[in-house]
Motif scaffolding. Structure first.
Motif, PDB file in Angstrom:
ATOM      1  N   MET A 138      51.078  24.864   6.486  1.00  0.00           N
ATOM      2  CA  MET A 138      52.071  24.204   7.331  1.00  0.00           C
ATOM      3  C   MET A 138      52.872  25.241   8.110  1.00  0.00           C
ATOM      4  O   MET A 138      53.119  25.082   9.316  1.00  0.00           O
ATOM      5  N   LYS A 139      53.275  26.305   7.461  1.00  0.00           N
ATOM      6  CA  LYS A 139      54.037  27.368   8.119  1.00  0.00           C
ATOM      7  C   LYS A 139      53.234  27.973   9.267  1.00  0.00           C
ATOM      8  O   LYS A 139      53.747  28.162  10.380  1.00  0.00           O
ATOM      9  N   LYS A 140      51.951  28.242   9.016  1.00  0.00           N
ATOM     10  CA  LYS A 140      51.131  28.884  10.042  1.00  0.00           C
ATOM     11  C   LYS A 140      50.831  27.942  11.206  1.00  0.00           C
ATOM     12  O   LYS A 140      50.760  28.374  12.362  1.00  0.00           O
ATOM     13  N   LEU A 141      50.655  26.653  10.915  1.00  0.00           N
ATOM     14  CA  LEU A 141      50.395  25.713  11.993  1.00  0.00           C
ATOM     15  C   LEU A 141      51.602  25.570  12.922  1.00  0.00           C
ATOM     16  O   LEU A 141      51.456  25.287  14.109  1.00  0.00           O
ATOM     17  N   LYS A 142      52.795  25.763  12.386  1.00  0.00           N
ATOM     18  CA  LYS A 142      53.997  25.674  13.210  1.00  0.00           C
ATOM     19  C   LYS A 142      54.057  26.810  14.240  1.00  0.00           C
ATOM     20  O   LYS A 142      54.726  26.706  15.256  1.00  0.00           O
ATOM     21  N   GLU A 143      53.361  27.904  13.967  1.00  0.00           N
ATOM     22  CA  GLU A 143      53.345  29.046  14.876  1.00  0.00           C
ATOM     23  C   GLU A 143      51.938  29.651  14.914  1.00  0.00           C
ATOM     24  O   GLU A 143      51.751  30.858  14.803  1.00  0.00           O
ATOM     25  N   LYS A 144      50.942  28.793  15.097  1.00  0.00           N
ATOM     26  CA  LYS A 144      49.551  29.191  14.867  1.00  0.00           C
ATOM     27  C   LYS A 144      49.020  30.224  15.852  1.00  0.00           C
ATOM     28  O   LYS A 144      48.053  30.920  15.544  1.00  0.00           O
ATOM     29  N   LYS A 145      49.658  30.366  17.013  1.00  0.00           N
ATOM     30  CA  LYS A 145      49.151  31.347  17.974  1.00  0.00           C
ATOM     31  C   LYS A 145      49.202  32.776  17.422  1.00  0.00           C
ATOM     32  O   LYS A 145      48.484  33.651  17.889  1.00  0.00           O
ATOM     33  N   SER A 182      59.389  13.330   6.208  1.00  0.00           N
ATOM     34  CA  SER A 182      60.267  14.272   6.901  1.00  0.00           C
ATOM     35  C   SER A 182      60.445  15.558   6.109  1.00  0.00           C
ATOM     36  O   SER A 182      60.533  16.649   6.684  1.00  0.00           O
ATOM     37  N   GLU A 183      60.492  15.434   4.802  1.00  0.00           N
ATOM     38  CA  GLU A 183      60.656  16.614   3.944  1.00  0.00           C
ATOM     39  C   GLU A 183      59.360  17.406   3.867  1.00  0.00           C
ATOM     40  O   GLU A 183      59.360  18.646   3.939  1.00  0.00           O
ATOM     41  N   ILE A 184      58.246  16.705   3.714  1.00  0.00           N
ATOM     42  CA  ILE A 184      56.939  17.368   3.660  1.00  0.00           C
ATOM     43  C   ILE A 184      56.672  18.110   4.963  1.00  0.00           C
ATOM     44  O   ILE A 184      56.212  19.254   4.968  1.00  0.00           O
ATOM     45  N   TRP A 185      56.977  17.462   6.092  1.00  0.00           N
ATOM     46  CA  TRP A 185      56.639  18.000   7.412  1.00  0.00           C
ATOM     47  C   TRP A 185      57.441  19.248   7.762  1.00  0.00           C
ATOM     48  O   TRP A 185      56.979  20.101   8.543  1.00  0.00           O
ATOM     49  N   THR A 186      58.604  19.389   7.198  1.00  0.00           N
ATOM     50  CA  THR A 186      59.461  20.532   7.525  1.00  0.00           C
ATOM     51  C   THR A 186      59.449  21.603   6.436  1.00  0.00           C
ATOM     52  O   THR A 186      60.187  22.586   6.526  1.00  0.00           O
ATOM     53  N   ASP A 187      58.623  21.431   5.417  1.00  0.00           N
ATOM     54  CA  ASP A 187      58.558  22.370   4.300  1.00  0.00           C
ATOM     55  C   ASP A 187      57.591  23.503   4.636  1.00  0.00           C
ATOM     56  O   ASP A 187      56.381  23.403   4.428  1.00  0.00           O
ATOM     57  N   THR A 188      58.119  24.583   5.161  1.00  0.00           N
ATOM     58  CA  THR A 188      57.267  25.698   5.552  1.00  0.00           C
ATOM     59  C   THR A 188      57.007  26.677   4.409  1.00  0.00           C
ATOM     60  O   THR A 188      56.478  27.770   4.622  1.00  0.00           O
ATOM     61  N   SER A 189      57.374  26.285   3.179  1.00  0.00           N
ATOM     62  CA  SER A 189      56.947  27.082   2.029  1.00  0.00           C
ATOM     63  C   SER A 189      55.458  26.842   1.763  1.00  0.00           C
ATOM     64  O   SER A 189      54.816  27.627   1.077  1.00  0.00           O
ATOM     65  N   GLU A 190      54.921  25.748   2.305  1.00  0.00           N
ATOM     66  CA  GLU A 190      53.484  25.486   2.229  1.00  0.00           C
ATOM     67  C   GLU A 190      52.808  26.390   3.253  1.00  0.00           C
ATOM     68  O   GLU A 190      53.096  26.319   4.446  1.00  0.00           O
ATOM     69  N   PRO A 191      51.899  27.288   2.830  1.00  0.00           N
ATOM     70  CA  PRO A 191      51.374  28.337   3.721  1.00  0.00           C
ATOM     71  C   PRO A 191      50.720  27.814   5.002  1.00  0.00           C
ATOM     72  O   PRO A 191      50.988  28.322   6.089  1.00  0.00           O
TER      73      PRO A 191
END
Length: 392
Positions: free
Chosen positions: A339-346, A328-337
């Motif tokens: 992961m952050k981009k995949l959350k809003e990849k469009k 849960s912590e890894i999945w919501t950690d958008t400091s990882e570049p």
């Protein structure tokens, strides 16, 4: 994941998902893809060991024991975290998940914590006893991989007799009262088997089948030249729709889905626009709810050793290990570049995808396939078969 029977045959309406509020925790399994919160469905590859030698295995599975698999205790701790995080479905995969003796214990723990537990298996080890155990613990679904009739399937599986053993596994699941379905990976070497697969669904009264487009990962990366051309893909997607409708009209409906190529959504819509414009309008609404590919957002993967990936194919980029931090912590950690981009990849997709009118429906399709072919994570997916005219 595109629900061909749901969309093309009209077995689901937009109001069906809206009635439940579109929350993952409230939606029945057949409507989960239309959730608004997109809590991740998690694939947990609980082992890398497998009794078969499938030529397209994304996990490079082998029939040997590996020492780096999560223990039962670590697995239960993981499941506790997933349940608390709101994961609606845990899919136990491998390797071959039924090889792990503690699979029933782990699946039962997931069910006790309120998650829907399903397994993806080659089916060859599901005895009558195993099927009864899986039914007793509350397993929701068993997906059994078959890639053609006996000759073709056993060639893909690398072991003679795999087809017959898989059919026995299907019968054992049916006898035990567990919902069972087929998983079929489409490529040039087996696409002609598709009518026979639909015949098998009808003859064995199998309620569900998922047709997977090839993803270039693991041993599957060796099959790039055996992937369908764009013209062939269109032909076989049309065939899937036609055969699904044929069974539906015969009063023998099956739940049919295509997986791993979200161009199927707009393609189905454009076909319906010609055949049934009123239904096409509802389908477009459902496709927008579906939101297309969801790697790193609505689907995630945990490997046998605890590494966390965006999906089960993207094994060259780990976001962390659940031994060090909870999923849960890894999945919501958008400091990882990434992961952050995949959350809003469009925002980051380039080329023809960036101006495609179906971007909100497809979400740019499969990033790992684009990277495998071009080296660029954000390049257009080479498996997109829509024409420039269709996307403009």
């Amino acid at each position: 994941m595109i629900g061909i029977s749901k969309l093309y045959c009209g077995t689901v309406e937009p109001s069906d998902a809206l009635r439940y509020g579109r929350k993952s925790s409230k939606l029945p399994s057949h409507l989960l893809q239309f959730s608004s919160d997109k809590r991740p469905v998690v694939v947990w590859n609980i082992t890398r060991k497998c009794n078969l030698k499938c030529v397209h295995c994304y996990a490079h599975a082998k029939n040997i024991s590996f020492e780096n698999e999560l223990s039962t205790k670590e697995g239960k701790k993981l499941l506790d975290d997933l349940a608390q995080f709101g994961v609606p479905v845990i899919l136990f995969s491998g390797g071959e998940p039924t090889i792990r003796k503690d699979l029933p214990e782990l699946a039962a723990h997931a069910v006790e914590k309120g998650m829907r537990a399903v397994i993806s298996t080659n089916g060859t080890l599901i005895s009558q006893k195993m099927a009864r155990i899986l039914k007793e613990i509350g397993l929701s679904y068993v997906g059994i991989s078959i890639d053609g009739m006996e000759e073709i399937n056993d060639r893909f599986r690398g072991v003679n007799g795999a087809y017959k053993s898989a059919l026995e596994g299907i019968e054992n699941c049916k006898e035990a009262g567990i919902k069972v379905g087929l998983r079929f990976t489409i490529n040039k070497l087996n696409a002609a088997e598709m009518p026979a697969i639909f015949k098998l669904l009808e003859e064995m009264d199998i309620p569900r089948a998922c047709f997977y487009h090839l993803v270039y990962a693991g041993r599957g990366s060796q099959l790039v030249n055996d992937d369908l051309s764009h013209e062939e893909t269109r032909y076989y997607v049309d065939m899937i729709m036609d055969l699904t409708k044929k069974l539906h009209d015969k009063g023998k409906p099956k739940e049919i889905l295509t997986v791993d190529n979200h161009a199927d959504g707009p393609y189905l819509y454009l076909r319906l626009l010609k055949e049934d414009p009123a239904r096409a309008k509802d389908v477009l609404e459902l496709l927008k709810m579906n939101e297309g590919n969801s790697s790193g957002r609505g689907i995630g993967c945990i490997s046998w050793d605890g590494e966390v990936y965006a999906d089960q194919f993207w094994r060259h980029h780990s976001f962390g290990n659940i031994k060090d931090r909870p999923f849960s912590e890894i999945w919501t950690d958008t400091s990882e570049p990434l992961m952050k981009k995949l959350k809003e990849k469009k925002k980051y997709i380039n080329g023809r995808c960036s101006t495609c009118r179906w971007l909100d429906v497809c979400a740019g399709n499969f990033r790992v396939r684009a990277e495998a072919v071009t080296g660029d994570v954000w390049a257009p997916d080479p498996a997109c078969y829509l024409t420039d005219e269709e996307i403009s």
